[in-house]
Design an enzyme around this catalytic site. Sequence first.
Site, mmCIF file in Angstrom:
data_model
loop_
_atom_site.group_PDB
_atom_site.id
_atom_site.type_symbol
_atom_site.label_atom_id
_atom_site.label_comp_id
_atom_site.label_asym_id
_atom_site.label_seq_id
_atom_site.Cartn_x
_atom_site.Cartn_y
_atom_site.Cartn_z
ATOM 1 N N GLN A 40 2.150 -9.590 32.455
ATOM 2 C CA GLN A 40 1.637 -8.912 33.636
ATOM 3 C C GLN A 40 2.178 -9.533 34.930
ATOM 4 O OE1 GLN A 40 -0.197 -10.042 31.086
ATOM 5 N NE2 GLN A 40 -1.667 -8.490 30.433
ATOM 6 N N GLU A 45 -8.844 -6.673 29.219
ATOM 7 C CA GLU A 45 -9.456 -7.607 28.272
ATOM 8 C C GLU A 45 -10.869 -7.906 28.739
ATOM 9 O OE1 GLU A 45 -7.259 -11.170 27.604
ATOM 10 O OE2 GLU A 45 -5.535 -10.139 26.721
ATOM 11 N N TRP A 57 -6.920 -10.315 37.783
ATOM 12 C CA TRP A 57 -7.153 -11.332 36.749
ATOM 13 C C TRP A 57 -8.257 -12.299 37.154
ATOM 14 C CZ3 TRP A 57 -4.954 -16.680 36.289
ATOM 15 C CH2 TRP A 57 -5.004 -17.187 34.980
ATOM 16 N N ARG A 58 -9.379 -12.225 36.469
ATOM 17 C CA ARG A 58 -10.299 -13.354 36.478
ATOM 18 C C ARG A 58 -9.764 -14.323 35.441
ATOM 19 N NH1 ARG A 58 -14.750 -14.569 32.987
ATOM 20 N NH2 ARG A 58 -15.671 -16.515 33.763
ATOM 21 N N ALA A 59 -9.433 -15.513 35.872
ATOM 22 C CA ALA A 59 -8.722 -16.447 35.007
ATOM 23 C C ALA A 59 -9.523 -16.779 33.753
ATOM 24 C CB ALA A 59 -8.407 -17.727 35.769
ATOM 25 N N TYR A 69 -13.697 -13.721 27.910
ATOM 26 C CA TYR A 69 -13.744 -14.550 26.706
ATOM 27 C C TYR A 69 -15.029 -15.383 26.610
ATOM 28 C CZ TYR A 69 -8.573 -14.001 26.668
ATOM 29 O OH TYR A 69 -7.299 -13.520 26.664
ATOM 30 N N GLU A 96 -8.639 -7.848 33.971
ATOM 31 C CA GLU A 96 -9.003 -8.702 32.843
ATOM 32 C C GLU A 96 -10.142 -9.671 33.167
ATOM 33 O OE1 GLU A 96 -5.064 -9.047 30.121
ATOM 34 O OE2 GLU A 96 -5.308 -10.604 31.631
ATOM 35 N N GLY A 150 8.579 -13.875 20.404
ATOM 36 C CA GLY A 150 7.494 -14.435 21.192
ATOM 37 C C GLY A 150 6.492 -13.379 21.599
ATOM 38 N N GLN A 173 2.839 -5.992 23.557
ATOM 39 C CA GLN A 173 1.635 -5.294 23.121
ATOM 40 C C GLN A 173 1.532 -3.916 23.755
ATOM 41 O OE1 GLN A 173 -1.402 -8.010 24.366
ATOM 42 N NE2 GLN A 173 -0.943 -9.516 22.780
#
Length: 595
Positions: free
Chosen positions: A155, A503, A439-441, A506, A481, A180, A202
């Site tokens: 990204q 995503e 992006w939230r890390a 997590y 994400e 990779g 992906q």
Amino acid sequence: LPLALIMITRTAALASILASALATEPNPPTWPSSVQIFTLDTSPSDIKKAVDAAFSNNGGDCDLGQFSTERYAFLFAPGTYTTDVPVGFYTSVYGLGTSPGETVFTGDKGVFAESACNWFQIGSLDTFWRSAENFRSEATHAWAVGTGMTWAVSQAAPLRNVEVANDLLFFEYIEGDAAGYASGGWVSGADVGGSVSFGSQQQFMVRSSKASSFDKPVWNGVFAGTEGAPSAQCGSSGDTSEPSISVEESVPLNAEKPFVKYEDGGKFSLVIPSVEKDAVGVPVDNNATVVGFESVYVASSSDSAKTINEKLDSGLHVVLSPGIYHLEDSIAITKPDMVLLGLGFATLISPSNGKPCITIGDVDGVRVAGVLLEAGAWSTKGAMLQVGETGTYAGSESNPTVLSDVFARVGGPSTGVGPVETMFLIQNGYTVIDNTWLWRADHYNNPDGGDDLPVKNYDNAAKNGVVVSADNVYAYGLAAEHTTEDNVIWNGDAGTVFFYQAEINYDTTEDVWDHSCLVVGQGVKSFYGTGLGCYSYFRDHAAVAEKGIDTGGNPAFIDKAVSVWLNGMDGSSIKNVIDGDGLNVDETSHVAYSC
């Protein structure tokens, strides 16, 4: 003289006076050291020295420079160059011609980006924040998977408006191992003489391009206004695994990203491409507006928001040179048709007063491009980017606001930042998002050195990636994400999304993650989305998501979508893809589609 002729003469004179009043900046400008201008008078050894020095800081194995504070822009005047140019983190390469074919790289590898980690299970997964645009590559390097140009990224690493004589490869085979992993990506305006290979990618978004052939990403590919695209298909899992492929004949509304042009005599111009409807194929714009840098302010990272706003208010467009801008207030765009263009991932730190990095008023035709918005160590009460002041402005189809390669992050270089309410708030109609990653890390830089550390316990909180409250908003290449609540909320009518990648965070510790990757509001009457993906990695708890996408009971709004269980604790899952449609994904069944 007749009255009409007098009026015309006076109007022309007034326009000339106004133009002269605005033409207050030097041309050529005084570029800071983070910008390097190369011409045919620059020796290949000097070019190599500059690009190698940048790569030694912001490139190399494994993910070296991922959270560097260095920023680089390499600008190549029209001509032919033999030097190979590796592109690391926070580095951008630009051709300075009117069209890509005017700046040509004939080296073995040319301009290229390899996987940032030479271990296939990481590979290109963290190969973020770099870009290249507006040149021709005649690279002939024989990579393990093809011959030509490699751009093995994920990204926030766009490739725009390039001609590639041979193959274009979006992944890299790690010698002695495997391809990779990669979670990209974006390409637009690519004219490829050979084939385009996605390999281990992906998912991927391809806009306004052409090639002799394209293969398919692993789970999700979207091709819009692209010649030579593969056939559309619904994805399937199991023994006959096939990805979802969305093919849109044209791009309904857009304007290409503004760019810098090198003029005879060493001067510079800002090219502002025109608005296009239902565009097909590689962009050819004969109606672009060209503005000399006499009417463009080149900002440096020492400039305050106050200085930048004064320049914008005076009618000057603004180019942000590479660097990290610690804003004391919002950059406020209050006039129509203004351009704010960042080079080399110019990074705007959110102001400590809690306001957005950038605000756009109730005006049309604004272009914001090439910037990275970063949350500071304090609360951002609204959005990091706010489009619209009152929340009622309908916008203009003939003159939309366009956000090109505008990225945002909450955390990464450090932890303990934010919280942030939402990264983007879109309140003006006819706004176009043309490639973003919000992006939230999930990981952050280890202050003691060593491997990056995982983000846990909802640190660096960001509720949403995007909230859309206006009608007629378009998004091509949308990614959001790890937000703590719904990744994207869409409350406007007549919205369009070509490609979406999300995503789930997590670090939830809840049994049920009571949110979705995309929520289309209950009152929305029309919406079209295709090539949408929702992925889970419930790392810290065996959480269950009820649905990947919530359309408020209108699953027909979505053409193609996919859920993927990437990894996570046993018992974690996404129960269905859209509103009850599509199978469960978990540790035993990883991929499910809805079409």
